[in-house]
Write a protein that holds these residues in place. Structure first.
Motif, PDB file in Angstrom:
ATOM      1  N   ALA A 212       1.856   1.196 -23.314  1.00  0.00           N
ATOM      2  CA  ALA A 212       2.851   1.495 -22.281  1.00  0.00           C
ATOM      3  C   ALA A 212       2.805   2.971 -21.919  1.00  0.00           C
ATOM      4  CB  ALA A 212       4.245   1.109 -22.773  1.00  0.00           C
ATOM      5  N   GLY A 213       2.716   3.238 -20.615  1.00  0.00           N
ATOM      6  CA  GLY A 213       2.697   4.605 -20.124  1.00  0.00           C
ATOM      7  C   GLY A 213       1.325   5.222 -20.017  1.00  0.00           C
ATOM      8  N   LYS A 214       0.282   4.473 -20.436  1.00  0.00           N
ATOM      9  CA  LYS A 214      -1.063   5.039 -20.442  1.00  0.00           C
ATOM     10  C   LYS A 214      -2.063   4.188 -19.671  1.00  0.00           C
ATOM     11  CE  LYS A 214      -0.432   7.211 -24.996  1.00  0.00           C
ATOM     12  NZ  LYS A 214      -1.006   7.352 -26.360  1.00  0.00           N
ATOM     13  N   THR A 215      -1.603   3.246 -18.879  1.00  0.00           N
ATOM     14  CA  THR A 215      -2.489   2.317 -18.187  1.00  0.00           C
ATOM     15  C   THR A 215      -2.747   2.761 -16.749  1.00  0.00           C
ATOM     16  OG1 THR A 215      -0.716   0.908 -17.338  1.00  0.00           O
ATOM     17  CG2 THR A 215      -1.503   0.451 -19.578  1.00  0.00           C
ATOM     18  N   LEU A 216      -3.721   2.097 -16.123  1.00  0.00           N
ATOM     19  CA  LEU A 216      -4.002   2.382 -14.714  1.00  0.00           C
ATOM     20  C   LEU A 216      -2.789   2.063 -13.851  1.00  0.00           C
ATOM     21  CD1 LEU A 216      -6.003   3.169 -12.485  1.00  0.00           C
ATOM     22  CD2 LEU A 216      -6.777   0.793 -12.446  1.00  0.00           C
ATOM     23  N   ALA A 217      -2.109   0.956 -14.149  1.00  0.00           N
ATOM     24  CA  ALA A 217      -0.911   0.600 -13.376  1.00  0.00           C
ATOM     25  C   ALA A 217       0.152   1.681 -13.502  1.00  0.00           C
ATOM     26  CB  ALA A 217      -0.369  -0.742 -13.845  1.00  0.00           C
ATOM     27  N   ASP A 218       0.316   2.244 -14.710  1.00  0.00           N
ATOM     28  CA  ASP A 218       1.283   3.330 -14.905  1.00  0.00           C
ATOM     29  C   ASP A 218       0.886   4.553 -14.082  1.00  0.00           C
ATOM     30  OD1 ASP A 218       2.936   2.001 -16.819  1.00  0.00           O
ATOM     31  OD2 ASP A 218       1.413   2.380 -18.345  1.00  0.00           O
ATOM     32  N   MET A 219      -0.407   4.860 -14.064  1.00  0.00           N
ATOM     33  CA  MET A 219      -0.873   6.012 -13.294  1.00  0.00           C
ATOM     34  C   MET A 219      -0.617   5.822 -11.806  1.00  0.00           C
ATOM     35  SD  MET A 219      -4.707   7.471 -12.687  1.00  0.00           S
ATOM     36  CE  MET A 219      -4.831   6.420 -11.225  1.00  0.00           C
ATOM     37  N   LEU A 220      -0.906   4.624 -11.291  1.00  0.00           N
ATOM     38  CA  LEU A 220      -0.707   4.371  -9.872  1.00  0.00           C
ATOM     39  C   LEU A 220       0.770   4.426  -9.501  1.00  0.00           C
ATOM     40  CD1 LEU A 220      -3.298   1.490  -9.358  1.00  0.00           C
ATOM     41  CD2 LEU A 220      -3.526   3.892  -8.705  1.00  0.00           C
ATOM     42  N   ARG A 221       1.626   3.931 -10.388  1.00  0.00           N
ATOM     43  CA  ARG A 221       3.072   4.033 -10.127  1.00  0.00           C
ATOM     44  C   ARG A 221       3.508   5.488 -10.103  1.00  0.00           C
ATOM     45  NH1 ARG A 221       3.435  -0.910 -13.156  1.00  0.00           N
ATOM     46  NH2 ARG A 221       3.478   0.245 -15.121  1.00  0.00           N
ATOM     47  N   GLN A 222       2.959   6.303 -10.997  1.00  0.00           N
ATOM     48  CA  GLN A 222       3.300   7.721 -11.030  1.00  0.00           C
ATOM     49  C   GLN A 222       2.865   8.418  -9.752  1.00  0.00           C
ATOM     50  OE1 GLN A 222       1.248  11.114 -13.452  1.00  0.00           O
ATOM     51  NE2 GLN A 222       2.728  10.163 -14.841  1.00  0.00           N
ATOM     52  N   VAL A 223       1.650   8.120  -9.298  1.00  0.00           N
ATOM     53  CA  VAL A 223       1.148   8.713  -8.054  1.00  0.00           C
ATOM     54  C   VAL A 223       2.022   8.298  -6.873  1.00  0.00           C
ATOM     55  CG1 VAL A 223      -0.776   8.711  -6.427  1.00  0.00           C
ATOM     56  CG2 VAL A 223      -1.220   8.919  -8.874  1.00  0.00           C
ATOM     57  N   LYS A 224       2.383   7.025  -6.826  1.00  0.00           N
ATOM     58  CA  LYS A 224       3.213   6.535  -5.733  1.00  0.00           C
ATOM     59  C   LYS A 224       4.586   7.205  -5.743  1.00  0.00           C
ATOM     60  CE  LYS A 224       4.917   2.220  -3.674  1.00  0.00           C
ATOM     61  NZ  LYS A 224       4.940   0.730  -3.803  1.00  0.00           N
ATOM     62  N   ALA A 225       5.172   7.368  -6.927  1.00  0.00           N
ATOM     63  CA  ALA A 225       6.490   7.998  -7.023  1.00  0.00           C
ATOM     64  C   ALA A 225       6.431   9.460  -6.587  1.00  0.00           C
ATOM     65  CB  ALA A 225       7.010   7.887  -8.453  1.00  0.00           C
ATOM     66  N   ARG A 226       5.384  10.160  -6.994  1.00  0.00           N
ATOM     67  CA  ARG A 226       5.246  11.560  -6.598  1.00  0.00           C
ATOM     68  C   ARG A 226       5.037  11.690  -5.093  1.00  0.00           C
ATOM     69  NH1 ARG A 226       1.272  13.765 -11.461  1.00  0.00           N
ATOM     70  NH2 ARG A 226       2.879  13.877 -13.091  1.00  0.00           N
ATOM     71  N   SER A 227       4.263  10.779  -4.529  1.00  0.00           N
ATOM     72  CA  SER A 227       4.030  10.808  -3.088  1.00  0.00           C
ATOM     73  C   SER A 227       5.329  10.558  -2.326  1.00  0.00           C
ATOM     74  CB  SER A 227       2.983   9.758  -2.720  1.00  0.00           C
ATOM     75  OG  SER A 227       2.788   9.708  -1.326  1.00  0.00           O
ATOM     76  N   ALA A 228       6.112   9.591  -2.805  1.00  0.00           N
ATOM     77  CA  ALA A 228       7.389   9.288  -2.155  1.00  0.00           C
ATOM     78  C   ALA A 228       8.339  10.464  -2.253  1.00  0.00           C
ATOM     79  CB  ALA A 228       8.007   8.042  -2.788  1.00  0.00           C
ATOM     80  N   GLU A 229       8.353  11.146  -3.402  1.00  0.00           N
ATOM     81  CA  GLU A 229       9.234  12.295  -3.574  1.00  0.00           C
ATOM     82  C   GLU A 229       8.798  13.449  -2.675  1.00  0.00           C
ATOM     83  OE1 GLU A 229      12.266  14.806  -5.078  1.00  0.00           O
ATOM     84  OE2 GLU A 229      11.971  12.630  -4.929  1.00  0.00           O
ATOM     85  N   ALA A 230       7.490  13.678  -2.563  1.00  0.00           N
ATOM     86  CA  ALA A 230       6.996  14.744  -1.686  1.00  0.00           C
ATOM     87  C   ALA A 230       7.349  14.457  -0.237  1.00  0.00           C
ATOM     88  CB  ALA A 230       5.488  14.886  -1.858  1.00  0.00           C
ATOM     89  N   LYS A 231       7.228  13.195   0.152  1.00  0.00           N
ATOM     90  CA  LYS A 231       7.564  12.821   1.523  1.00  0.00           C
ATOM     91  C   LYS A 231       9.052  13.010   1.783  1.00  0.00           C
ATOM     92  CE  LYS A 231       6.959   9.061   4.852  1.00  0.00           C
ATOM     93  NZ  LYS A 231       6.426   7.695   5.058  1.00  0.00           N
ATOM     94  N   ARG A 232       9.880  12.675   0.783  1.00  0.00           N
ATOM     95  CA  ARG A 232      11.333  12.839   0.943  1.00  0.00           C
ATOM     96  C   ARG A 232      11.699  14.303   1.105  1.00  0.00           C
ATOM     97  NH1 ARG A 232      15.613  14.259  -1.879  1.00  0.00           N
ATOM     98  NH2 ARG A 232      14.357  14.758  -3.703  1.00  0.00           N
ATOM     99  N   LEU A 233      11.045  15.180   0.341  1.00  0.00           N
ATOM    100  CA  LEU A 233      11.338  16.601   0.439  1.00  0.00           C
ATOM    101  C   LEU A 233      10.904  17.182   1.768  1.00  0.00           C
ATOM    102  CD1 LEU A 233      10.308  17.742  -3.182  1.00  0.00           C
ATOM    103  CD2 LEU A 233      12.631  17.465  -2.267  1.00  0.00           C
ATOM    104  N   GLU A 234       9.777  16.675   2.300  1.00  0.00           N
ATOM    105  CA  GLU A 234       9.300  17.144   3.597  1.00  0.00           C
ATOM    106  C   GLU A 234      10.269  16.784   4.716  1.00  0.00           C
ATOM    107  OE1 GLU A 234       5.491  15.468   4.218  1.00  0.00           O
ATOM    108  OE2 GLU A 234       4.454  16.805   2.808  1.00  0.00           O
ATOM    109  N   GLN A 235      10.959  15.658   4.551  1.00  0.00           N
ATOM    110  CA  GLN A 235      11.863  15.187   5.596  1.00  0.00           C
ATOM    111  C   GLN A 235      13.245  15.824   5.520  1.00  0.00           C
ATOM    112  OE1 GLN A 235      11.694  10.967   4.922  1.00  0.00           O
ATOM    113  NE2 GLN A 235       9.866  10.703   6.196  1.00  0.00           N
ATOM    114  N   GLN A 236      13.517  16.554   4.450  1.00  0.00           N
ATOM    115  CA  GLN A 236      14.824  17.212   4.340  1.00  0.00           C
ATOM    116  C   GLN A 236      14.931  18.356   5.337  1.00  0.00           C
ATOM    117  OE1 GLN A 236      15.319  18.430   0.271  1.00  0.00           O
ATOM    118  NE2 GLN A 236      16.110  16.428  -0.369  1.00  0.00           N
ATOM    119  N   PRO A 237      16.111  18.548   5.916  1.00  0.00           N
ATOM    120  CA  PRO A 237      16.289  19.658   6.866  1.00  0.00           C
ATOM    121  C   PRO A 237      16.111  21.005   6.170  1.00  0.00           C
ATOM    122  CG  PRO A 237      18.389  18.642   6.314  1.00  0.00           C
ATOM    123  CD  PRO A 237      17.331  17.759   5.724  1.00  0.00           C
ATOM    124  N   GLN A 238      15.500  21.922   6.889  1.00  0.00           N
ATOM    125  CA  GLN A 238      15.247  23.258   6.332  1.00  0.00           C
ATOM    126  C   GLN A 238      16.496  24.136   6.463  1.00  0.00           C
ATOM    127  OE1 GLN A 238      12.394  23.983   4.756  1.00  0.00           O
ATOM    128  NE2 GLN A 238      11.802  21.847   5.102  1.00  0.00           N
TER     129      GLN A 238
END
Length: 238
Positions: A212-238
């Protein structure tokens, strides 16, 4: 599309995935989700073992088979195009299997479809990877499949060398370079390594199992979560 053809395609789409949502089916078939629900209910009533429910997803029960399918001329051409492109960027063993597999597909096509597919004016000259890179890619891919740990001698972008013991999880192609995604035992985290920066690769006899936490599925979920967070921050008003 005739309804009979749509029902056939619906079964094909469900059969090709572990779990298929109505939204995905509606998008692929270009109908509404309500139409998908109705079609699935009709197929179930006719005895097709589709399991699942609206709002969750569908899958095909074990043991259900459809008769062999014939590729259309367009599908055959698409397969030829994909095979020609792939052969320039994969390892020798995969390239040979692509060639033999494509030959089997073409051999069962009607003559007109076979001639049209083989005459496709799309080519990929073998300039993608040199022999050393192809052989290394094969070593890495086979280690992923056999679940052998690897010892890598690696140079980073600055040229600094390091030695890593890793669990190979998957090979990824980025248009110009291949990378190996891993669980790095030195960093105790996921790490990606460019294959062209590996000075040496040793396949170790030690095998690894999913944790648990060391699989390819875990890695892809981590990448997806980071991408979603980066996108959310980009959309925040400056």
């Amino acid at each position: 599309m005739r309804r009979a053809d749509r029902l056939f395609q619906l079964v094909q789409l469900i059969r090709g995935r572990r779990l298929t949502t109505a939204a995905f089916l509606a998008q692929r078939l270009e109908v509404s989700e309500r139409t998908v629900y109705r079609d699935v209910a009709d197929l179930q009533h006719q005895g097709v073992p589709i399991e699942g429910e609206a709002g969750v997803g569908y899958r095909l029960g074990a043991g259900f088979e459809l008769p062999p399918l014939m590729f259309t001329q367009e599908e055959a051409s698409a397969l030829v195009a994909a095979a020609r492109l792939a052969q320039s960027w994969v390892d020798p063993a995969l390239a040979r299997n692509i060639e033999t597999g494509l030959g089997k597909i073409l051999s069962v096509l009607p003559p007109a479809a076979r001639v049209s597919a083989e005459a496709l004016a799309l080519y990929a000259p073998a300039l993608g990877l040199d022999d050393a890179m192809r052989n290394r890619l094969q070593t890495l891919r086979e280690a992923v499949e056999a679940r052998h740990k690897l010892r890598l001698n690696y140079r980073d972008v600055s040229g600094d060398a390091s030695e890593r013991i890793v669990r190979p999880l998957g090979c990824f192609y980025w248009g110009k370079v291949w990378t190996l995604s891993t669980w790095c035992e030195l960093r105790n985290d996921f790490r990606g390594f460019r294959i062209d920066r590996m000075d040496a690769v040793e396949v170790l006899p030690e095998l690894f199992r999913d944790e648990a936490g060391k699989t390819l599925a875990d890695m892809l979920r981590q990448v997806k979560a980071r991408s979603a967070e980066a996108k959310r921050l980009e959309q925040q008003p400056q």
